[in-house]
Scaffold this motif. Structure first.
Motif, PDB file in Angstrom:
ATOM      1  N   GLN A 106      56.273  20.395  16.511  1.00 30.58           N
ATOM      2  CA  GLN A 106      56.849  19.052  16.633  1.00 30.58           C
ATOM      3  C   GLN A 106      56.121  18.242  17.704  1.00 30.58           C
ATOM      4  N   LYS A 107      55.949  18.842  18.876  1.00 37.48           N
ATOM      5  CA  LYS A 107      55.261  18.139  19.963  1.00 37.48           C
ATOM      6  C   LYS A 107      53.812  17.844  19.597  1.00 37.48           C
ATOM      7  N   ALA A 108      53.165  18.819  18.934  1.00 40.78           N
ATOM      8  CA  ALA A 108      51.770  18.609  18.542  1.00 40.78           C
ATOM      9  C   ALA A 108      51.653  17.490  17.510  1.00 40.78           C
ATOM     10  N   SER A 109      52.622  17.393  16.595  1.00 42.90           N
ATOM     11  CA  SER A 109      52.591  16.360  15.559  1.00 42.90           C
ATOM     12  C   SER A 109      52.688  14.964  16.168  1.00 42.90           C
ATOM     13  N   MET A 139      49.429  14.254  18.223  1.00 41.08           N
ATOM     14  CA  MET A 139      48.282  13.922  17.381  1.00 41.08           C
ATOM     15  C   MET A 139      48.434  12.543  16.760  1.00 41.08           C
ATOM     16  N   SER A 140      49.661  12.156  16.447  1.00 42.18           N
ATOM     17  CA  SER A 140      49.891  10.802  15.931  1.00 42.18           C
ATOM     18  C   SER A 140      49.447   9.762  16.945  1.00 42.18           C
ATOM     19  N   VAL A 141      49.774  10.001  18.214  1.00 42.50           N
ATOM     20  CA  VAL A 141      49.390   9.067  19.268  1.00 42.50           C
ATOM     21  C   VAL A 141      47.879   9.095  19.496  1.00 42.50           C
ATOM     22  N   VAL A 142      47.280  10.281  19.447  1.00 38.14           N
ATOM     23  CA  VAL A 142      45.830  10.404  19.666  1.00 38.14           C
ATOM     24  C   VAL A 142      45.056   9.672  18.578  1.00 38.14           C
TER      25      VAL A 142
END
Length: 311
Positions: free
Chosen positions: A144-147, A150-153
């Motif tokens: 969840q945190k990675a998703s 990555m959306s922000v990145v």
């Protein structure tokens, strides 16, 4: 002797935002309307976020993503509406060149993150309904945190690319933007440099952040609908469709306004329709999102009721 203008600097040092209307009589009315809309949006999204944080029943991946979406909505409306309120109160419509670029950058950063986050939310619904046995592992806290990260990145990369590409253009003629905030289509029309590369970058971004996510969302919900139709319980089908319909409504509003705004770069003149679409995407959509997700969701309504009444 005249000072030499640096080669990469724009001759135009500030832009003039036309705003929504030139009528002095309408300015106070618009100020009250948008002030109320801003307050309702910030209050609604933060209330939804508080309900998600305080209600243990809502500590699930779907509501984690929904809380992240609420933060993005608050950021999106904060970038545009306070400046619009200032325009309604004063006759000063100018915005410095660098401030215009900053507004453009943060707008595309937040809107781009919205694109990817809505896709992640569709994938979350696909896993919950079509792959329930592996849902907890395939949508763990780390994923969840990675998703979201990555959306922000990805969105940050898009916003930097568009802003840097725009900063290479020269603006040496008219500086009047027929809108209430700075965005690419209107700025392209004011440039006295070639915008071919900028348009190519924008179309590439539209494919990466618009077409691909929308295709993935459509594919996810095609599987979801097929799975829901196989549910024998009427109550189960109703609950599944209720959850998914809220997300599909938000997706429809978001992508509908985005397609209208950025797929019309060939038009010569901007019109008041562009302002209307701008209001819809920057004001109405963030205002409606918490209502859409809470009105048809008994868990969210219960959490909000408990939060507001203390019972």
């Amino acid at each position: 002797m005249e000072p030499r203008v640096p080669e990469n600097d724009s001759l135009v040092m500030q832009f003039v935002l036309v705003g929504l209307t030139d009528s002095p009589a309408l300015q106070p009315i618009l100020f009250v309307i948008f002030l109320l809309a801003y307050g309702a949006t910030v209050g609604g999204n933060f209330s939804l976020l508080a309900a998600i944080l305080t209600e243990p029943k809502l500590h699930t991946p779907m509501y984690f993503f929904l809380g992240s979406l609420s933060l993005l909505d608050v950021g999106c409306i904060t970038i545009t509406v306070p400046a619009l309120l200032r325009q309604c109160l004063s006759k000063e419509r100018s915005i410095p060149y660098r401030a215009c670029l900053s507004q453009l950058f943060f707008f595309h950063l937040l809107v781009g993150a919205d694109c990817f986050l809505l896709t992640v939310m569709a994938y979350d619904r696909y896993l919950a309904i079509c792959q329930p046995l592996t849902y907890s592992t395939r949508m763990s806290w780390g994923i969840q945190k990675a998703s979201v990260s990555m959306s922000v990145v990805f969105s940050f990369a898009h916003a930097v690319t568009q802003t840097v590409a725009l900063s290479t253009l020269n603006f040496c003629g008219p500086n009047v933007i027929n809108n209430f905030y700075c965005d690419l289509p209107q700025l392209f029309q004011l440039s006295c440099s070639s915008i071919q590369l900028n348009e190519q970058l924008l179309f590439a971004a539209a494919a990466f952040m618009g077409v691909v996510p929308l295709a993935l969302i459509t594919l996810s919900y095609a599987h979801v609908v097929a799975a829901v139709l196989r549910i024998r319980s009427t109550e189960g089908r109703k609950k599944a469709f209720s959850t998914c319909s809220s997300h599909l409504t938000v997706v429809g509003i978001f992508y509908g306004t985005g397609i209208f705004s950025y797929m019309r770069l060939g038009s010569v003149d901007t019109s008041d329709k562009d302002k209307g679409i701008g209001i819809f995407s920057t004001v109405i959509s963030p205002l409606l999102n918490p209502l859409i997700y809470s009105l048809r969701n008994p868990d969210v309504k219960g959490a909000l009721r408990k939060l507001l009444t203390g019972k």
